[in-house]
Scaffold this motif. Structure first.
Motif, short mmCIF file in Angstrom:
data_model
loop_
_atom_site.label_atom_id
_atom_site.label_comp_id
_atom_site.label_asym_id
_atom_site.label_seq_id
_atom_site.Cartn_x
_atom_site.Cartn_y
_atom_site.Cartn_z
N GLU A 654 6.84 -6.97 27.57
CA GLU A 654 6.35 -5.59 27.90
C GLU A 654 5.43 -5.14 26.80
N LEU A 655 4.14 -4.54 27.01
CA LEU A 655 3.30 -4.28 26.20
C LEU A 655 3.70 -2.64 25.90
N VAL A 656 3.68 -2.44 24.59
CA VAL A 656 3.92 -1.13 24.03
C VAL A 656 2.96 -0.62 22.90
N THR A 657 2.79 0.57 22.77
CA THR A 657 2.17 1.14 21.61
C THR A 657 3.23 1.68 20.49
N LEU A 658 3.26 1.41 19.40
CA LEU A 658 4.09 1.87 18.34
C LEU A 658 3.28 3.12 17.78
N ARG A 659 4.13 4.23 17.46
CA ARG A 659 3.81 5.49 16.90
C ARG A 659 4.44 5.75 15.81
N ASN A 660 3.89 6.24 14.50
CA ASN A 660 4.75 6.34 13.35
C ASN A 660 5.01 7.87 13.46
N GLN A 661 5.75 8.24 12.33
CA GLN A 661 6.14 9.71 12.06
C GLN A 661 5.03 10.65 11.88
N ASP A 662 3.86 9.99 11.43
CA ASP A 662 2.52 10.93 11.42
C ASP A 662 1.55 10.87 12.28
N GLY A 663 2.08 10.32 13.51
CA GLY A 663 1.17 10.00 14.53
C GLY A 663 0.22 8.88 14.42
N ALA A 664 0.37 7.94 13.64
CA ALA A 664 -0.51 6.88 13.47
C ALA A 664 0.09 5.82 14.67
N THR A 665 -0.77 5.26 15.23
CA THR A 665 -0.57 4.30 16.46
C THR A 665 -0.99 2.84 16.07
N ALA A 666 -0.36 1.93 16.49
CA ALA A 666 -0.78 0.60 16.59
C ALA A 666 -0.36 -0.23 17.99
N GLY A 667 -1.01 -1.36 18.37
CA GLY A 667 -0.69 -1.96 19.41
C GLY A 667 -2.01 -2.01 20.29
N PRO A 668 -1.94 -2.34 21.63
CA PRO A 668 -0.57 -2.65 22.07
C PRO A 668 -0.10 -4.14 21.70
N VAL A 669 1.24 -4.15 21.83
CA VAL A 669 1.95 -5.31 21.15
C VAL A 669 2.95 -5.80 22.21
#
Ligand code: SF4
Length: 734
Positions: A654-669
């Motif tokens: 399943e594709l997800v986006t990762l979001r960190n504690q500061d709001g930065a995102t990465a993906g979809p992965v």
């Protein structure tokens, strides 16, 4: 010596399916059968050219085969002590690095804003004249130190020479503050020397090998993996400490799934057991140790019962593994690791690893740490370099008292703040700073403060996208580099030499460095016209010749004694001349003289700690456009504990986006649910999801861990960047 079959070696290099694919791909494309050889010879005589690999920094000796100007295949050079006749999957795919359709072909000059990646192709004269003019202006306005060189690997040697001649001490490699630096500092503070690169680990003779967050096989350093296979084959005990069930964990007798951030507590408890139960090497410690009584008193409270709630490792497991290590000493190696910039107390953790080794008596002993030697090749007789009066810009007032190399993050900081003096030019060789340094926003802000930004690379990497000038380099199969005379178990001298010419207007680094120096008025530092003259001069001064090295690729030297038991004289270049259990140097600097555990913040509710590491078929972003290697692994996935995935309803792929504690995102992965990771963390293979316009979309898949590393903790000992302090959530969809 125990021999290891090819099959066994491959099994240990990681996912067996992936490696089967690797071998299959290489065979199909390169044709290592008799049929393939016959086919290759149709176009002309087959040439065999010895050289050494550049798919990573390990520099394995190789033999390249070419038919006329066409590369055919590459394999390990049996005469080379690093490769021992075998290349890893990446090395085997070296030919595809040269034929990569993503390669830069001509020098590029920026036409619009930095980062917009709008370029004009220019001639080398135009590009180098532009750079030289800008550099002269920077020197007039700010001094020569305001130019910094970021460099990775042996290929940077000639550029380092040009920049030293220019007069800047700001020559830095992210492999220090962002990778191995804390280890080097921790071992030097303890033994007076670091472990080197390649590491002086006698893995093949270890009877017990302890790996703490060190992923041999995934972290594909050829010699070490071969030696690990030998050790396993001869029945060595393996102890693995890792929140993730790595490939080496699958070979372990004891697997300790430690809570991330608590390794120091485990190390202290192990040392507590060894001392309390008198299991340490008392003779060795008495002969070579300094400050043992203070050390023993300091670690007395740190029992396995104390460590249990911190680490999640039961006291009986801590005791059992400590006793197992002691049973095999001194052939009981606790591996020092390599990428150790985790939590900001990393130099102290590395010192704890060094002290544990000292208790086991492994330094200078068979199955522990051997004494490396190198071939003596005099340097080229250049004029002396000018001395900088201002010193480096990275570490004002010696804030990080035990930094042994220039800190890349410190150069970035000086570029951002203008303190202790402005840094106005970056010259970046073969390192993708967008992926190597934490906090990409800080890197971009620093770049915007520059008057000149130059990148030398083979493909249009993320960092190239921010340059004013991009210079296309010839790949290692098309160029000479400096000689390789590494410190190693068996001394040797190796030559990298061109096998085929570059396909377009790419140039070797030595040519770029020399041409730039000539334009900067530094001709006195380049009395030679072609690098062959340089190499032959150095080789003749050592009793060899370029002709000999071109033919052999490698010449062996005479090994010295490796261990104390062979007659090696114990020497510890510390202030006390002994192994420093209690460090007066650290105490005088206001730092803990004996390592202490300090808690690191835990993930907030609903977040996971982000861990990242390597895969055996990629060297970060450097190999991702390689057609053979991208075919084997074209994207990363996010490892998530299977129970957690089930609870949250995430399914495999399943594709997800990762979001960190500061709001930065990465993906979809894609999600990879697995029992092979703890519930409190997720894992990504590092270096994926480049953003550069210069790279085709198909190579940008997966998630970039670097985008999520917005926070880092600076190591007070040596300024390393602890990066395992970021937390992420998983969000459905793109
Ligand atoms: S470890 Fe692999 S990629 Fe690195 S130099 Fe050796 S063969 Fe090349």
């Amino acid at each position: 010596m125990v021999s290891v079959s090819r099959r066994r070696f491959l099994q240990i290099t990681a996912g067996i399916a992936a490696l089967a694919a690797a071998t299959g791909s290489a065979t199909q494309v390169l044709g290592n059968s008799g049929h393939g050889e016959a086919r290759a010879r149709k176009g002309g005589p087959l040439r065999k050219v010895p050289t050494f690999c550049d798919l990573c920094f390990w520099k394995c000796g190789a033999i390249a085969y070419a038919e006329g100007g066409r590369l055919w295949k590459i394999e390990g050079n049996p005469a080379d002590p690093l490769s021992r006749g075998r290349l890893c999957p990446r090395g085997t795919a070296g030919v595809a690095m040269a034929t990569d359709t993503q390669r830069l072909t001509r020098p590029l000059l920026r036409k619009k804003q930095r980062g917009e990646e709008v370029w004009t192709a220019v001639t080398w004269d135009e590009a180098l004249d532009f750079i030289a003019t800008k550099m002269r202006r920077i020197r007039e306005q700010h001094g020569p130190e305001s130019m910094a060189l970021f460099s990775h690997g042996l290929g940077g040697n000639f550029l380092k020479h040009t920049f030293k001649a220019w007069g800047t001490p700001n020559i830095t490699a992210p492999s220090y503050a962002q990778c191995r630096g804390p280890r080097d500092a921790g071992f030097t503070l303890t033994f007076g020397e670091d472990v080197g690169s390649p590491e002086r680990t006698d893995i093949r003779n270890a009877r017990c090998l302890t790996l703490i967050g060190s992923h041999l096989g995934e972290n594909m350093h050829n010699t070490q993996v071969q030696e690990f296979a030998e050790a396993v084959g001869s029945g060595a005990t393996v102890i693995v400490v890792d929140p993730r069930y790595s490939v080496v964990a699958s070979k372990a007798k004891h697997y300790l799934p430690i809570k991330p951030g608590t390794d120091m507590a485990l190390l202290l408890a192990w040392m507590n057991v060894l001392v309390r139960e008198n299991l340490y090497d008392r003779e060795y410690v008495a002969a070579h140790g300094e400050g043992f009584a203070e050390f023993a008193a300091d670690i007395a409270p740190w029992t396995p019962e104390w460590a249990w709630p911190i680490t999640g490792i039961a006291p009986e497991t801590i005791r059992e593994t400590a006793r197992e290590m002691a049973r095999h000493r001194p052939a009981s190696l606790v591996h020092p690791g390599r990428h150790v910039t985790w939590y900001g107390d990393d130099a102290q953790r590395a010192r704890a690893v060094a002290l544990l080794n000292a208790l086991l008596g492994t330094w200078g002993r068979k199955g522990g740490f051997y004494a490396p030697t190198r071939m003596s090749v005099p340097p080229y007789p250049y004029p002396p370099y000018p001395k900088s009066e201002r010193g480096t810009a990275d570490n004002p007032d010696g804030k990080y008292p035990f930094a042994e190399e220039v800190l890349s993050s410190g150069i970035r900081e000086a570029t951002l703040t203008g303190r202790p003096y402005p840094v106005k030019g970056w010259f970046v060789y073969s390192t993708n700073l967008m992926q190597a340094l934490p906090n990409q926003e800080e890197t971009i802000k620093a770049i915007q403060n520059l008057d000149l930004m130059v990148v030398v690379d083979v493909v249009g990497s993320d960092i190239a996208g921010w340059a004013d000038v991009v210079l296309p380099e010839a790949v290692y199969l098309e160029r000479y580099d400096d000689l390789n005379a590494e410190l190693f178990r068996e001394p040797f001298l190796a030559l990298r030499q061109p096998v085929v010419p570059p396909p377009a207007d790419q140039k070797p680094n030595w040519w770029i460095a020399r041409e730039l120096a000539m334009r900067l008025g530094l001709g006195a530092y380049y009395p030679w016209k072609h690098v062959e003259e340089y190499l032959d001069t150095r080789l003749k001064s050592a009793g060899f010749s370029l002709a000999e090295l071109k033919e052999k690729g490698i010449v062996p030297g005479k090994p010295g004694p490796l261990y104390y038991e062979d007659g090696l004289v114990p020497e510890f270049p510390t202030p006390s001349g002994k192994i420093e259990f209690f460090s007066r140097q650290l105490a005088d600097a206001g730092l803990a003289p004996v390592p202490r555990y300090t808690p690191t913040p835990e993930p907030p509710e609903g977040y996971f700690r982000l861990l990242f590491g390597r895969a055996p078929v990629h060297t970060f972003g450097r190999t991702q456009t390689n057609p053979l290697l991208s075919e084997m692994m074209e994207e990363n996935t996010v490892w998530l504990n299977e129970d957690v995935a089930n609870r949250l309803g995430f399914t495999s792929g399943e594709l997800v986006t990762l979001r960190n504690q500061d709001g930065a995102t990465a993906g979809p992965v894609k999600v990879r649910p697995t029992q092979r990771i703890r519930r409190d963390c997720v894992f990504l293979v590092h270096g994926f999801a480049q953003t550069s316009k210069g790279i085709a979309a198909r190579f940008k898949k997966g998630a970039s861990d670097s985008r999520l590393v917005t926070r880092y903790v600076l190591d007070p000992v040596m300024g390393g960047n602890g990066m395992n302090v970021n937390f992420v959530t998983l969000e459905r969809g793109v």
